[in-house]
Design a protein around this motif. Sequence first.
Motif, PDB file in Angstrom:
ATOM      1  N   ARG A 283       0.841  -1.198   0.000  1.00 47.77           N
ATOM      2  CA  ARG A 283       0.000   0.000   0.000  1.00 47.77           C
ATOM      3  C   ARG A 283       0.873   1.244   0.000  1.00 47.77           C
ATOM      4  NH1 ARG A 283      -1.911   3.300   4.181  1.00 47.77           N
ATOM      5  NH2 ARG A 283      -3.983   4.217   3.862  1.00 47.77           N
ATOM      6  N   PHE A 284       0.542   2.186  -0.878  1.00 48.63           N
ATOM      7  CA  PHE A 284       1.236   3.467  -0.922  1.00 48.63           C
ATOM      8  C   PHE A 284       0.408   4.493  -0.157  1.00 48.63           C
ATOM      9  CE2 PHE A 284       2.639   1.487  -5.011  1.00 48.63           C
ATOM     10  CZ  PHE A 284       3.980   1.304  -4.656  1.00 48.63           C
ATOM     11  N   ALA A 285       0.899   4.902   0.999  1.00 51.60           N
ATOM     12  CA  ALA A 285       0.167   5.863   1.820  1.00 51.60           C
ATOM     13  C   ALA A 285       0.044   7.204   1.092  1.00 51.60           C
ATOM     14  CB  ALA A 285       0.887   6.054   3.151  1.00 51.60           C
ATOM     15  N   ASP A 286      -1.162   7.750   1.108  1.00 50.78           N
ATOM     16  CA  ASP A 286      -1.453   9.067   0.518  1.00 50.78           C
ATOM     17  C   ASP A 286      -1.367   9.095  -1.013  1.00 50.78           C
ATOM     18  OD1 ASP A 286      -1.823  10.186   3.084  1.00 50.78           O
ATOM     19  OD2 ASP A 286       0.336  10.477   3.292  1.00 50.78           O
ATOM     20  N   ALA A 287      -1.176   7.948  -1.640  1.00 49.38           N
ATOM     21  CA  ALA A 287      -1.111   7.932  -3.106  1.00 49.38           C
ATOM     22  C   ALA A 287      -2.505   8.072  -3.697  1.00 49.38           C
ATOM     23  CB  ALA A 287      -0.484   6.631  -3.589  1.00 49.38           C
ATOM     24  N   PRO A 288      -2.645   8.764  -4.839  1.00 53.58           N
ATOM     25  CA  PRO A 288      -3.948   8.837  -5.512  1.00 53.58           C
ATOM     26  C   PRO A 288      -4.295   7.489  -6.137  1.00 53.58           C
ATOM     27  CG  PRO A 288      -2.263   9.783  -6.910  1.00 53.58           C
ATOM     28  CD  PRO A 288      -1.589   9.463  -5.597  1.00 53.58           C
ATOM     29  N   HIS A 289      -5.550   7.319  -6.443  1.00 52.64           N
ATOM     30  CA  HIS A 289      -6.001   6.057  -7.047  1.00 52.64           C
ATOM     31  C   HIS A 289      -5.235   5.735  -8.327  1.00 52.64           C
ATOM     32  CE1 HIS A 289      -8.503   2.901  -8.603  1.00 52.64           C
ATOM     33  NE2 HIS A 289      -9.058   3.656  -9.538  1.00 52.64           N
ATOM     34  N   THR A 290      -4.863   6.746  -9.086  1.00 53.98           N
ATOM     35  CA  THR A 290      -4.225   6.538 -10.392  1.00 53.98           C
ATOM     36  C   THR A 290      -2.702   6.395 -10.292  1.00 53.98           C
ATOM     37  OG1 THR A 290      -4.307   8.942 -10.650  1.00 53.98           O
ATOM     38  CG2 THR A 290      -6.031   7.667 -11.738  1.00 53.98           C
ATOM     39  N   PHE A 291      -2.197   6.067  -9.121  1.00 51.50           N
ATOM     40  CA  PHE A 291      -0.756   6.053  -8.870  1.00 51.50           C
ATOM     41  C   PHE A 291       0.090   5.250  -9.853  1.00 51.50           C
ATOM     42  CE2 PHE A 291      -2.309   2.377  -6.481  1.00 51.50           C
ATOM     43  CZ  PHE A 291      -1.340   1.420  -6.709  1.00 51.50           C
ATOM     44  N   PRO A 292      -0.377   4.096 -10.395  1.00 49.96           N
ATOM     45  CA  PRO A 292       0.548   3.318 -11.238  1.00 49.96           C
ATOM     46  C   PRO A 292       0.907   3.995 -12.551  1.00 49.96           C
ATOM     47  CG  PRO A 292      -1.635   2.348 -11.289  1.00 49.96           C
ATOM     48  CD  PRO A 292      -1.667   3.390 -10.220  1.00 49.96           C
ATOM     49  N   LEU A 293       0.192   5.057 -12.913  1.00 49.87           N
ATOM     50  CA  LEU A 293       0.477   5.765 -14.157  1.00 49.87           C
ATOM     51  C   LEU A 293       1.588   6.796 -14.002  1.00 49.87           C
ATOM     52  CD1 LEU A 293      -3.214   6.479 -15.259  1.00 49.87           C
ATOM     53  CD2 LEU A 293      -1.720   4.648 -16.095  1.00 49.87           C
ATOM     54  N   PHE A 294       1.954   7.111 -12.742  1.00 47.82           N
ATOM     55  CA  PHE A 294       2.796   8.270 -12.500  1.00 47.82           C
ATOM     56  C   PHE A 294       4.024   7.960 -11.650  1.00 47.82           C
ATOM     57  CE2 PHE A 294      -1.711   9.929 -12.530  1.00 47.82           C
ATOM     58  CZ  PHE A 294      -1.682  10.327 -13.859  1.00 47.82           C
ATOM     59  N   ASN A 295       5.035   8.805 -11.844  1.00 43.80           N
ATOM     60  CA  ASN A 295       6.177   8.838 -10.935  1.00 43.80           C
ATOM     61  C   ASN A 295       5.762   9.686  -9.728  1.00 43.80           C
ATOM     62  OD1 ASN A 295       7.927   7.503 -12.828  1.00 43.80           O
ATOM     63  ND2 ASN A 295       8.081   9.428 -13.928  1.00 43.80           N
ATOM     64  N   PRO A 296       6.115   9.277  -8.502  1.00 43.75           N
ATOM     65  CA  PRO A 296       7.156   8.320  -8.117  1.00 43.75           C
ATOM     66  C   PRO A 296       6.679   6.894  -7.868  1.00 43.75           C
ATOM     67  CG  PRO A 296       6.402   9.464  -6.177  1.00 43.75           C
ATOM     68  CD  PRO A 296       5.598  10.010  -7.331  1.00 43.75           C
ATOM     69  N   TRP A 297       5.433   6.536  -8.227  1.00 42.47           N
ATOM     70  CA  TRP A 297       4.895   5.226  -7.844  1.00 42.47           C
ATOM     71  C   TRP A 297       5.084   4.157  -8.904  1.00 42.47           C
ATOM     72  CZ3 TRP A 297       1.634   9.667  -7.576  1.00 42.47           C
ATOM     73  CH2 TRP A 297       1.568  10.248  -6.301  1.00 42.47           C
ATOM     74  N   PHE A 298       5.381   4.562 -10.136  1.00 42.51           N
ATOM     75  CA  PHE A 298       5.485   3.582 -11.220  1.00 42.51           C
ATOM     76  C   PHE A 298       6.565   2.541 -10.936  1.00 42.51           C
ATOM     77  CE2 PHE A 298       7.330   1.970 -15.145  1.00 42.51           C
ATOM     78  CZ  PHE A 298       6.221   1.602 -15.890  1.00 42.51           C
ATOM     79  N   GLU A 299       7.761   2.982 -10.606  1.00 43.06           N
ATOM     80  CA  GLU A 299       8.871   2.050 -10.398  1.00 43.06           C
ATOM     81  C   GLU A 299       8.617   1.076  -9.250  1.00 43.06           C
ATOM     82  OE1 GLU A 299      11.530   1.174 -12.036  1.00 43.06           O
ATOM     83  OE2 GLU A 299      11.166   2.575 -13.687  1.00 43.06           O
ATOM     84  N   PRO A 300       8.155   1.537  -8.072  1.00 44.56           N
ATOM     85  CA  PRO A 300       7.869   0.547  -7.029  1.00 44.56           C
ATOM     86  C   PRO A 300       6.725  -0.396  -7.382  1.00 44.56           C
ATOM     87  CG  PRO A 300       7.317   2.766  -6.290  1.00 44.56           C
ATOM     88  CD  PRO A 300       8.082   2.913  -7.562  1.00 44.56           C
ATOM     89  N   THR A 301       5.743   0.096  -8.160  1.00 44.71           N
ATOM     90  CA  THR A 301       4.661  -0.791  -8.623  1.00 44.71           C
ATOM     91  C   THR A 301       5.234  -1.875  -9.527  1.00 44.71           C
ATOM     92  OG1 THR A 301       2.996   0.965  -8.491  1.00 44.71           O
ATOM     93  CG2 THR A 301       2.496  -0.904  -9.923  1.00 44.71           C
ATOM     94  N   LEU A 302       6.113  -1.478 -10.432  1.00 47.08           N
ATOM     95  CA  LEU A 302       6.795  -2.431 -11.306  1.00 47.08           C
ATOM     96  C   LEU A 302       7.605  -3.431 -10.489  1.00 47.08           C
ATOM     97  CD1 LEU A 302       7.869  -3.418 -14.094  1.00 47.08           C
ATOM     98  CD2 LEU A 302       9.609  -1.612 -13.917  1.00 47.08           C
ATOM     99  N   LYS A 303       8.349  -2.937  -9.504  1.00 44.55           N
ATOM    100  CA  LYS A 303       9.184  -3.821  -8.687  1.00 44.55           C
ATOM    101  C   LYS A 303       8.342  -4.827  -7.902  1.00 44.55           C
ATOM    102  CE  LYS A 303      12.967  -3.897  -5.334  1.00 44.55           C
ATOM    103  NZ  LYS A 303      12.439  -5.059  -4.599  1.00 44.55           N
ATOM    104  N   HIS A 304       7.253  -4.357  -7.283  1.00 48.14           N
ATOM    105  CA  HIS A 304       6.380  -5.286  -6.551  1.00 48.14           C
ATOM    106  C   HIS A 304       5.834  -6.352  -7.492  1.00 48.14           C
ATOM    107  CE1 HIS A 304       6.676  -3.101  -2.899  1.00 48.14           C
ATOM    108  NE2 HIS A 304       5.867  -2.118  -3.218  1.00 48.14           N
ATOM    109  N   THR A 305       5.468  -5.936  -8.706  1.00 47.16           N
ATOM    110  CA  THR A 305       4.923  -6.876  -9.688  1.00 47.16           C
ATOM    111  C   THR A 305       5.954  -7.929 -10.073  1.00 47.16           C
ATOM    112  OG1 THR A 305       3.392  -5.210 -10.603  1.00 47.16           O
ATOM    113  CG2 THR A 305       3.951  -7.085 -12.007  1.00 47.16           C
TER     114      THR A 305
END
Length: 316
Positions: A283-305
Motif C-alpha cells: 500500500r502506498f500511503a497518501d497515493a492517488p487512485h491513479t498512482f501506477p500511471l505516475f512517478n514516483p509510484w510507477f517504479e515501485p509498482t513495477l518492482k512489486h509486480t
Amino acid sequence: MGLSFASRAQQPASTLPDTSFTVHSALQKARKQHPNITVAQPAVPANVRNQTNLSYCTTPEGRALQLDVFYPKAKRKQRFPAVLLIHGGGWRSGNRLQHVPMAQQLAGRGYVAVTAEYRLSTEAKYPAAVQDLKAAVRWMRANAQQYAIDTTRIAVWGFSAGGQLASLLGTTNGNPLFDTPYCYPKHSSAVQAIVDVDGILAFIHPESGEGDDSKSTSAATYWFGSPRSAGTALWEQASALTHVSAQTPPMLFINSSVDRMHAGRDDLRQKLSSYGIYSEMHRFADAPHTFPLFNPWFEPTLKHTVDFLNRVFRPR
C-alpha cells in the motif's frame, strides 16, 4: 437472473465511446494534491520487441478486438512467462495504451506482456468484458510459439476496473459462465497468478461505493445495466470474493490509500489464507487512485509486480 449473458452483451448503453478517463485527465486531477508527479515514460529496454494492433477475437456481432504484444528477444527454444495487462476507466472509459510503459518494462525483465482492449459498458454490458479478456488469454496460448510464451505461467495484471476484471478472470478459472464458444475455444483461459492494482474485489461490501447513484449514476450501474437496488445477483457474481476456492492462483494487491477502490481485499485475503494460497499486499500511503500511471509510484509498482511474479513463477 434476467437477461442471458449473450443478450446482455448485445445491449449497448450508447453508440459513442466515453473518452473521459485519460492519462492527461488523471494527471490534472492528481496534481491538485500531488503537484510534483509526472507521467511515467521510462526508456524502452533495448531487448524489447513489439507487435501492435493485432486482432485477437471477433465477436459474433462482428467486433474485432485488438491487442499489442511486447516481448523479449528469445533464444532458440526459450520460453517466457506472460502477463495480460488490463486497463481501468470504470468499465466505461480508458484504453490499452495507458499501460504500454508497464508492458515494455515487464518485457525488459523477461516477460511477454500483452495489453488488450475489451468491450466497455458503452458498447456491451457485463460480462462481455470478462469474456473478451478470457479470449485474450486463449489467444496468448494459441500464439505461444510465435512469442515464446510458457503457457504454464500466464498472469493477469489490472488497474482499477482492470484490477476487478483481472481478479474476476483469475478466480473464475474453468468456470463456463465466463468463457465463450468462439475465439480459440480449444485453448484454456486459465491464469496462474493475479495482480490487482487498486481494483474492487466485492461490489456488495461495506467498503464499496459502487451502486451509490444518489448523486450520479455509478460506473458499476452503467456496466451491469441496472441499479443495485434492482437486484444484487449480478453484482455478487461479478465479485472475485464470491469465487475464491482452493484452485484460486496466488494474488498480489497493490493499493492506494483509497479504501473503496479495493473493497473486499482483506476478506478475500483471509479466504486465500484459509486455503493456504499465497498472497501479498503493498500500500502506498497518501497515493492517488491513479498512482501506477505516475512517478514516483510507477517504479515501485513495477518492482512489486516483478518480485511477486518471479516468486510464484520460479524458473523450471
